[in-house]
Design a protein around this motif. Structure first.
Motif, mmCIF file in Angstrom:
data_model
loop_
_atom_site.group_PDB
_atom_site.id
_atom_site.type_symbol
_atom_site.label_atom_id
_atom_site.label_comp_id
_atom_site.label_asym_id
_atom_site.label_seq_id
_atom_site.Cartn_x
_atom_site.Cartn_y
_atom_site.Cartn_z
ATOM 1 N N HIS A 480 -5.417 -11.645 8.602
ATOM 2 C CA HIS A 480 -5.622 -11.568 10.056
ATOM 3 C C HIS A 480 -5.287 -12.906 10.709
ATOM 4 O O HIS A 480 -4.571 -12.957 11.711
ATOM 5 C CB HIS A 480 -7.079 -11.170 10.327
ATOM 6 N N GLU A 481 -5.782 -13.995 10.140
ATOM 7 C CA GLU A 481 -5.517 -15.316 10.739
ATOM 8 C C GLU A 481 -4.030 -15.666 10.629
ATOM 9 O O GLU A 481 -3.458 -16.221 11.566
ATOM 10 C CB GLU A 481 -6.391 -16.398 10.091
ATOM 11 N N HIS A 484 -2.228 -13.949 13.367
ATOM 12 C CA HIS A 484 -2.337 -14.540 14.710
ATOM 13 C C HIS A 484 -1.138 -15.448 15.003
ATOM 14 O O HIS A 484 -0.747 -15.616 16.149
ATOM 15 C CB HIS A 484 -3.631 -15.339 14.853
ATOM 16 N N GLU A 541 -5.668 -9.553 18.610
ATOM 17 C CA GLU A 541 -6.592 -9.260 17.515
ATOM 18 C C GLU A 541 -6.162 -8.009 16.755
ATOM 19 O O GLU A 541 -6.302 -7.934 15.524
ATOM 20 C CB GLU A 541 -8.019 -9.093 18.045
ATOM 21 N N HIS A 603 -11.652 -9.213 20.935
ATOM 22 C CA HIS A 603 -11.693 -8.368 19.736
ATOM 23 C C HIS A 603 -12.103 -6.954 20.122
ATOM 24 O O HIS A 603 -12.963 -6.753 20.980
ATOM 25 C CB HIS A 603 -12.717 -8.891 18.724
HETATM 26 ZN ZN LIG Z 1 -8.675 -13.052 15.363
#
Ligand SMILES: [Zn+2]
Length: 643
Positions: A480-481, A484, A541, A603
């Motif tokens: 997930h990071e 981004h 997100e 989010h």
């Molecule tokens: Zn995030």
């Protein structure tokens, strides 16, 4: 779990049903889920460290234990704090009364900010210039309001008006607690609400704020002053301790031209009231119980929380938020194991590898853009656990018997530290979160992914669990990071962290079409009655989740368990991977809080994070035998694949 439902109809309940039933939101909380359980565990760990440090009177002057212990001991001395009433802010309130003109108002705005007493009118910080990332520059942003979003001022539906009333009550109460008569206090509340409403109307909406180009407006200081004739920025910045800077970055020039007009169209007496309010609201949580209780009553209207969070918890959080890298040293010594770091390093390497394979395999992206994306991927800098170089807080005075002054000192110290970065090289060892934090982040201008020690625990990460569980948990968080860096906003920054386009026009068009489809998918999710997820606000997100879970799955399939079919507790490795993901996002949320988060949180709610990514992944359909006719079923050609 909730095995009575079909995973293809309601995967969230299937994975979490029994837990959700057995875990209502505790009275002192606003939501309760996996994140909160771990946060609760961590804050108790922090409390025990703080209790020990505060009780030990033999620690050496100036030592980490002594400073942390003194801060917490002072914060917990509610008898002394109650005795002081509002006397710690009396001088501020009196001084503001003596202001006679706009210049005096602006001087006070600068003073409050530099002394850690408040941040009225607008936002200000020092950070990297995103088009020239080796430079630290002063940055001005829209602000000046109190309610969590501009919508609360501008909407007049029942939910919003109820909160407006609670806000006005809060203002009235705080003024009356400082000896102002009730009628005047009520009038003050109207004045403040109306003035803040005008500032709210001048602010950009959150979705607009996601555009890093639109919010990048560089001005020579002299030119910016010309757009706001009532504000001489050369003088104002020097009063804000900013010297030797000839340019500023402004996120919303329109906000400042409107503020400029308000400065003279609003009576000075109204500005005085507004500044007093800024002192009051910043101080309230640290004053006597009647102030803190009024603050809670307002919070309650916003979030629905039933009872106030206990003092030890609020003050443990405050210690973490104020001197977190002192406390963090004690925290990691007790709660972070070198093995965890080694395992994390290995998982991050595997996720990067999986991401590389996926980028190379994208059918919609040209070789030219892929090369740039891969260069960015390999330039990511991971940070795990805690900083290499701890912040020492040199010069910050902490006293065992002056709680309010400690908080002010920390505010002033932090402000000075921030402006002192101007003209110096960028500090790449800095962390934006403290070690006990249960969270992680991507910072586009540093091109770094950061995982504090606090999140590297069950249910995200457990060195004793099988790979399916760890890859579905922390693996997906790592993915997930990373994602981004490739979401609607992060993808506009290059491998060096510079805001600079690296996409071919054609690839960018395709990316935007895919992103729009994902936004539409989330727009359709409702939270309560008419409130639905804002697909554009949560897009970054959601791209993070889709890219992250896909990459985590790819990495999981490279492990021995990922290649096997061996069931545990009756579930296949793939099933366990998706169940781990679903169980990370389980949470009960109070309806008032859910309504607020839809406006303010980028989010999506946990229940939709659970299903939003898997419904686009063929592997999920296969793992749970999801078929046409099932409620969550998407036709293969409708499934969105971005990364
Ligand atoms: Zn995030």
């Amino acid at each position: 779990m909730g095995l009575g439902v079909k995973p293809g109809d309601d995967f969230y309940t299937y994975a979490n049903g029994a837990w959700l039933k057995a875990n209502p939101v505790p009275a002192k909380e606003t939501r309760w889920g996996s994140f909160n359980e771990l946060r609760d565990f961590n804050i108790k760990a922090v409390q025990s460290i703080l209790n020990e440090a505060a009780a030990n009177k033999n620690t050496k002057a100036g030592s980490v234990e002594k400073r942390v212990g003194d801060f917490y001991a002072a914060a917990m001395d509610s008898a002394a704090i109650d005795k002081l009433g509002y006397s710690p802010i009396k001088a501020d309130l009196e001084r503001i009364k003596t202001i006679t003109d706009v210049n005096g108002i602006l001087n006070e705005v600068a003073y409050l900010r530099t002394s850690g007493a408040g941040a009225p009118m607008f936002g200000f910080y020092v950070g990297q210039d995103r088009k020239n990332v080796e430079n630290m520059v002063p940055q001005l942003s829209q602000g000046g309001t109190t309610l969590p979003d501009r919508d609360y001022y501008l909407k007049d539906d029942a939910r919003s008006t109820k909160i407006q009333e609670a806000y006005k009550n809060y203002v009235t109460t705080l003024f009356t607690l400082t000896g102002v008569d009730n009628a005047t206090a009520q009038k003050n509340a109207e004045t403040i609400f109306n003035l803040e409403k005008k500032m709210a109307a001048a602010q950009m909406a959150r979705v607009e704020m996601r555009d890093p180009y639109k919010t990048y407006n560089k001005f020579a200081v002299a030119d910016f002053s010309k757009t706001t004739p009532n504000m001489d920025w050369k003088m104002l910045l020097s009063k804000m301790k900013v010297t030797g800077q000839d340019t500023v970055l402004v996120n919303s020039p329109k906000f400042f031209t409107e503020l400029n007009g308000l400065l003279t169209s609003t009576p000075v007496t109204d500005w005085q009231t507004y500044l007093q309010w800024n002192v009051l609201k910043s101080a309230a949580p640290y004053l006597s119980a009647d102030f803190a209780n009024a603050n809670f009553a307002y919070t309650q209207a916003l979030t629905g929380q039933k009872v106030q969070t206990p003092r030890w918890q609020r003050m443990s959080q405050l210690t973490d938020g104020t001197i977190g890298e002192l406390l963090g040293q004690l925290y990691v010594a007790k709660h972070f194991k070198p093995e965890a770091k080694a395992r994390m390093d290995e998982m991050i390497a595997n996720l990067i590898k999986a991401y590389e394979i996926r980028i190379k395999g994208l059918d919609w992206m040209s070789a030219e853009t892929k090369e740039k994306a891969l260069a960015k991927l390999h330039a990511f800098r991971p940070k795990v656990g805690y900083p290499n170089k701890w912040e020492t807080y040199d010069g910050l005075t902490i006293s065992r018997d002056a709680f309010f002054q400690n908080v002010r000192n920390a505010g002033e110290w932090g402000y000075t530290k921030m402006v002192n970065q101007l003209g110096k090289p960028v500090d790449r060892e800095r962390w934006g979160m403290t070690p006990p934090t249960v969270n992680a982040y991507y910072n586009p201008v540093m091109n770094e992914i950061v995982f504090p020690a606090g999140i590297l625990q069950f249910p995200f990460f457990d060195p004793n669990a099988d790979d399916a569980v760890n890859y579905g948990g922390i693996g997906a968080v790592i993915g997930h990071e990373i994602s981004h860096g490739f979401d609607d906003s992060g993808s506009q920054y290059d491998k060096d962290g510079t805001l600079r386009n690296w996409w071919t026009a054609e690839d960018l068009t395709k990316f935007k079409a895919k992103a729009a489809a994902l936004a539409a998918q989330y727009d359709a999710y409702t939270v309560l009655d008419t409130i639905h997820v804002n697909g554009k606000l949560t897009l970054g997100e959601n791209i993070g989740d889709l890219g992250g879970l896909s990459a985590a799955y790819e990495a999981f399939k490279m492990t021995k368990q990922g290649k096997s079919n061996k069931k545990i507790d009756g579930f296949t490795p793939d099933q366990r991977f998706f169940l781990a993901w679903a169980q990370v996002w389980r949470a009960n949320t109070l309806p008032e809080t859910a309504a607020q988060l839809i406006l303010t949180d980028s989010h999506s709610p946990g229940q939709y994070r659970t299903i939003g990514a898997p419904v686009n992944m063929d592997a999920w359909y296969k793992a749970f035998n999801v078929k046409p006719g099932d409620k969550l079923y998407k036709k293969p050609e409708d499934r969105i694949r971005i990364w």
